[in-house]
Design a protein around this motif. Sequence first.
Motif, PDB file in Angstrom:
ATOM      1  N   GLY A 242       0.644  -1.174   0.047  1.00 54.94           N
ATOM      2  CA  GLY A 242      -0.241  -0.063  -0.139  1.00 54.94           C
ATOM      3  C   GLY A 242       0.876   1.238   0.030  1.00 54.94           C
ATOM      4  O   GLY A 242       0.593   2.131  -0.734  1.00 54.94           O
TER       5      GLY A 242
ATOM      6  N   ALA B 267      -5.534   3.512  -3.736  1.00 51.35           N
ATOM      7  CA  ALA B 267      -4.295   2.423  -3.404  1.00 51.35           C
ATOM      8  C   ALA B 267      -4.728   1.214  -2.557  1.00 51.35           C
ATOM      9  O   ALA B 267      -4.043   0.318  -2.868  1.00 51.35           O
ATOM     10  CB  ALA B 267      -3.458   3.572  -2.312  1.00 51.35           C
TER      11      ALA B 267
ATOM     12  N   GLU C 119      -7.721   9.096  -3.267  1.00 52.46           N
ATOM     13  CA  GLU C 119      -6.223   8.554  -3.694  1.00 52.46           C
ATOM     14  C   GLU C 119      -6.132   7.235  -2.747  1.00 52.46           C
ATOM     15  O   GLU C 119      -5.687   6.178  -2.998  1.00 52.46           O
ATOM     16  CB  GLU C 119      -5.567   9.355  -3.465  1.00 52.46           C
ATOM     17  N   GLN C 120      -6.619   7.438  -1.446  1.00 45.01           N
ATOM     18  CA  GLN C 120      -6.389   6.275  -0.449  1.00 45.01           C
ATOM     19  C   GLN C 120      -7.321   5.075  -0.851  1.00 45.01           C
ATOM     20  O   GLN C 120      -6.731   3.996  -0.655  1.00 45.01           O
ATOM     21  CB  GLN C 120      -6.635   6.943   1.102  1.00 45.01           C
TER      22      GLN C 120
ATOM     23  N   THR D 295      -3.982  -2.163  -4.154  1.00 41.43           N
ATOM     24  CA  THR D 295      -3.289  -3.194  -3.275  1.00 41.43           C
ATOM     25  C   THR D 295      -3.819  -4.604  -3.219  1.00 41.43           C
ATOM     26  O   THR D 295      -3.120  -5.590  -3.365  1.00 41.43           O
ATOM     27  CB  THR D 295      -2.942  -2.688  -1.969  1.00 41.43           C
TER      28      THR D 295
ATOM     29  N   ILE E 254       2.400   1.901  -3.467  1.00 43.43           N
ATOM     30  CA  ILE E 254       1.547   2.424  -4.372  1.00 43.43           C
ATOM     31  C   ILE E 254       1.007   3.765  -4.251  1.00 43.43           C
ATOM     32  O   ILE E 254       0.917   4.548  -5.279  1.00 43.43           O
ATOM     33  CB  ILE E 254       0.005   1.224  -4.262  1.00 43.43           C
ATOM     34  N   LYS E 255       0.779   3.956  -2.921  1.00 47.44           N
ATOM     35  CA  LYS E 255       0.306   5.509  -2.495  1.00 47.44           C
ATOM     36  C   LYS E 255       1.620   6.396  -2.921  1.00 47.44           C
ATOM     37  O   LYS E 255       1.258   7.449  -3.681  1.00 47.44           O
ATOM     38  CB  LYS E 255       0.064   5.608  -1.335  1.00 47.44           C
TER      39      LYS E 255
END
Length: 115
Positions: free
Chosen positions: A53, A90, A86-87, A94, A56-57
Motif C-alpha cells: 500500500g 491505493a 487516492e487512499q 493493493t 502504491i500511494k
Amino acid sequence: MEEKFSIKPYLNDLEILHQTAEQIKKDFAFFSLSIVFSGNKGTAYEELCNQIGPHIKRLMETDHQKFLSLLYRVDIPEKEMHRDTEQGMAQHLTDLIIKRCLQKVVLRKLFSKND
C-alpha cells in the motif's frame, strides 16, 4: 454455463502464499521496491497490504509512469484506477495486486500438473 475461477480454496495453502509473496517481491524488485514476507499464513494478507500500500500511494503521488509500469507488470488493467479518493484507490489496487499474483501462482500450479 461458464464457471468462474476462485482463489479462495488456495488462501490457506502456505506453499501458494509463499509463492505469491515471491511473485510480488519479484515484480516490485524490478522497480527497486522492497517487499518482505515473514511466512505467517495467518497474517499474510495484512502483512503484504501493509508493505504494498505505501509503495502504491507513493508512486501515485510521485512517479506516475513507474506506477503505471508496475500495474502493467502485475497485469492490473488501467480501468481499475478509478476510486473516489487516492487512499481508496491505493487500497483497492493493493488488494488487486495480491489477488492477481495469487491467481498467477495458482494457474501456474494447475497448468503444470497437466503437462
